[in-house]
Design a protein around this motif. Structure first.
Motif, mmCIF file in Angstrom:
data_model
loop_
_atom_site.group_PDB
_atom_site.id
_atom_site.type_symbol
_atom_site.label_atom_id
_atom_site.label_comp_id
_atom_site.label_asym_id
_atom_site.label_seq_id
_atom_site.Cartn_x
_atom_site.Cartn_y
_atom_site.Cartn_z
ATOM 1 N N THR A 12 -7.249 -17.926 31.932
ATOM 2 C CA THR A 12 -6.152 -18.071 30.581
ATOM 3 C C THR A 12 -6.822 -18.040 29.358
ATOM 4 O OG1 THR A 12 -4.714 -19.238 32.193
ATOM 5 C CG2 THR A 12 -4.322 -19.812 29.948
ATOM 6 N N LYS A 32 1.835 -21.524 34.668
ATOM 7 C CA LYS A 32 0.467 -21.823 35.537
ATOM 8 C C LYS A 32 -0.455 -22.794 34.840
ATOM 9 C CE LYS A 32 2.339 -19.282 39.007
ATOM 10 N NZ LYS A 32 3.254 -19.919 40.087
ATOM 11 N N ALA A 33 -0.804 -22.598 33.810
ATOM 12 C CA ALA A 33 -1.799 -23.526 33.053
ATOM 13 C C ALA A 33 -1.304 -24.702 32.442
ATOM 14 C CB ALA A 33 -2.315 -22.442 31.858
ATOM 15 N N ASP A 37 -5.631 -25.848 28.690
ATOM 16 C CA ASP A 37 -5.842 -24.499 28.749
ATOM 17 C C ASP A 37 -5.345 -23.696 27.434
ATOM 18 O OD1 ASP A 37 -6.881 -24.166 31.252
ATOM 19 O OD2 ASP A 37 -4.924 -24.536 31.888
ATOM 20 N N TYR A 38 -4.431 -24.373 26.649
ATOM 21 C CA TYR A 38 -3.763 -23.701 25.362
ATOM 22 C C TYR A 38 -4.153 -24.365 23.966
ATOM 23 C CZ TYR A 38 -0.151 -22.114 28.877
ATOM 24 O OH TYR A 38 0.348 -21.482 30.048
ATOM 25 N N ARG A 70 2.948 -28.872 33.051
ATOM 26 C CA ARG A 70 2.836 -27.510 32.655
ATOM 27 C C ARG A 70 3.868 -27.146 31.568
ATOM 28 N NH1 ARG A 70 0.878 -24.350 38.104
ATOM 29 N NH2 ARG A 70 -0.591 -25.836 38.722
#
Length: 93
Positions: A12, A32-33, A37-38, A70
């Motif tokens: 990701t 899904k992350a 992750d973002y 999520r």
């Protein structure tokens, strides 16, 4: 049909960095992350003037993700023109 190329690198973080490196690349990330992750990619993308938003155009509310939830939908990353051109293909999914 989608006129571009679809790739999945299995990371990701790596995928979210592609629009930062290549101007004409658009990234759509599924749900899904997690927040971690973002967050960094979002900060970098925003500082470069790229869009980083849910597929419906709404902003990502990180407070709603602090509990480990999520993201609720696809997140799309890229410059405004390319994002607007790419969105209709995702909305058909």
């Amino acid at each position: 049909t989608f006129p571009g190329t679809v790739r999945n690198f299995g990371s990701t973080a790596l995928q979210m960095c592609l629009p930062l490196i290549y101007q004409s690349v658009i990234v759509a990330i599924g749900n899904k992350a997690f927040m971690w992750d973002y967050a960094a990619a979002h900060a970098i993308a925003s500082s470069l003037g790229l869009r980083f938003e849910y597929i419906d155009g709404s902003e990502i509310n990180y407070l709603s993700l602090v509990d480990g939830s999520r993201v609720r939908d696809f997140i799309i990353i890229g410059n405004k023109q390319d994002v607007d051109q790419f969105k209709p293909y995702l909305l058909r999914l």
